[in-house]
Design a protein around this motif. Sequence first.
Motif, short mmCIF file in Angstrom:
data_model
loop_
_atom_site.label_atom_id
_atom_site.label_comp_id
_atom_site.label_asym_id
_atom_site.label_seq_id
_atom_site.Cartn_x
_atom_site.Cartn_y
_atom_site.Cartn_z
N UNK A 90 -95.16 22.04 22.61
CA UNK A 90 -93.78 21.89 23.03
C UNK A 90 -92.94 21.14 22.10
N UNK A 91 -93.34 20.42 21.13
CA UNK A 91 -92.62 19.70 20.32
C UNK A 91 -92.41 20.59 18.92
N UNK A 92 -93.43 21.53 18.83
CA UNK A 92 -93.55 22.58 17.57
C UNK A 92 -92.42 23.63 18.09
N UNK A 93 -92.41 24.03 19.14
CA UNK A 93 -91.36 25.10 19.61
C UNK A 93 -89.75 24.72 19.34
N UNK A 94 -89.88 23.28 19.80
CA UNK A 94 -88.56 22.68 19.80
C UNK A 94 -88.06 22.34 18.21
N UNK A 95 -89.05 22.08 17.34
CA UNK A 95 -88.81 21.89 15.92
C UNK A 95 -88.39 23.07 15.09
N UNK A 96 -89.10 24.00 15.54
CA UNK A 96 -88.89 25.31 14.78
C UNK A 96 -87.28 25.94 15.17
N UNK A 97 -86.97 25.87 16.47
CA UNK A 97 -85.75 26.14 16.83
C UNK A 97 -84.66 25.02 16.28
N UNK A 98 -84.78 23.62 16.12
CA UNK A 98 -83.94 22.81 15.92
C UNK A 98 -83.57 22.93 14.12
N UNK A 99 -84.78 23.36 13.50
CA UNK A 99 -84.53 23.18 11.95
C UNK A 99 -84.58 24.77 11.59
N UNK A 100 -84.70 25.80 12.36
CA UNK A 100 -84.45 27.21 11.88
C UNK A 100 -85.41 27.54 11.07
N UNK B 256 -111.30 14.23 27.49
CA UNK B 256 -110.50 13.35 28.10
C UNK B 256 -108.96 13.66 27.74
N UNK B 257 -108.76 13.92 26.57
CA UNK B 257 -107.49 13.94 26.05
C UNK B 257 -106.83 15.38 25.80
N UNK B 258 -107.52 16.28 25.86
CA UNK B 258 -107.27 17.91 25.51
C UNK B 258 -106.33 18.36 26.50
N UNK B 259 -105.29 18.90 26.48
CA UNK B 259 -104.33 19.64 27.61
C UNK B 259 -104.28 21.21 27.41
N UNK B 260 -104.01 21.71 28.51
CA UNK B 260 -103.87 23.20 28.57
C UNK B 260 -102.56 23.38 27.58
N UNK B 261 -102.44 24.42 27.24
CA UNK B 261 -101.45 25.01 26.32
C UNK B 261 -100.12 24.78 26.95
N UNK B 262 -99.85 25.09 28.24
CA UNK B 262 -98.50 24.92 28.69
C UNK B 262 -98.19 23.35 29.03
N UNK B 263 -99.09 22.44 28.91
CA UNK B 263 -98.72 21.11 29.00
C UNK B 263 -98.98 20.36 27.61
#
Length: 277
Positions: free
Chosen positions: A69-79, A57-64
């Motif tokens: 999404x948060x991990x990609x953004x954090x990696x870039x923000x924090x280098x 009921x809770x799991x999502x596809x990779x693209x959503x």
Amino acid sequence: MTVLTAACVQMRSGRDPQDNLRDFDQMVRQAAGQGAHYVQTPEMTGMLERSRDSLLQKVRAEQSDPLVAQAAGLAAELSIHLHIGSTAILLDDGKVANRAFLFGPDGSLLARYDKIHMFDVDLADGESWRESRTYSPGEAAVVAKTALGTIGLSVCYDLRFPHLFKTQAQAGADILTVPAAFTRQTGEKHWHTLLRARAIENGAFVIAAAQGGQHEDGRETYGHSLIVAPDGAIIADAGHDEPCVLMADIDMSAVAAQRAAIPNLSNGRDFTLQVTG
């Protein structure tokens, strides 16, 4: 990079993905703030949910998936290089992958890996697990060449299959990763021994971020996130099952030195098996 600072984020993920996402964000920021170049989170960072129906009921596809999404953004923000040890990802056929993600410091996806070995076991204390009822096993070993070194990906129960790690080491991996949610029973018996063995066998660093403690879905995990040197010495051990950030500086030159001292990876020979009697 000759010397890098690695961090294990030890978590106690629950059933609510949003709560886990908040904890993940806070602890990754803490690790980066303390100077980590590489940050690894445990198996099932996004949600620990034993009920198959509730998980689906809770799991999502990779693209959503919000964690991805948060991990990609954090990696870039924090280098930083940010390694999501794994999270549940919905597949097109309705099953679920236990999938790891490695993001580079620009937020790009460097590698993904689906857990190969399913934890289908009956333990002595009555615990019974059948991951294959819900999860679809991966079929490919993965190594990722990065600016930090070459990183081999695995998840939890993969630890008990040494040929996976030998294959990665022979392909150039100098860091082997084992994000996990080890049960307390098996962790107390085997966690430290197996992680040190994989490091010694392959002359590689082993980095293992863990889930720890009593979880909302009823399971209990061992914790004790570890960073192990190529000679099997424990560089850092959380030593408990509470959420925390474990840090260590690792000198990548130790890999070549250990493999030169004991060149078992290159000394191996093919052989046949004879069975008598």
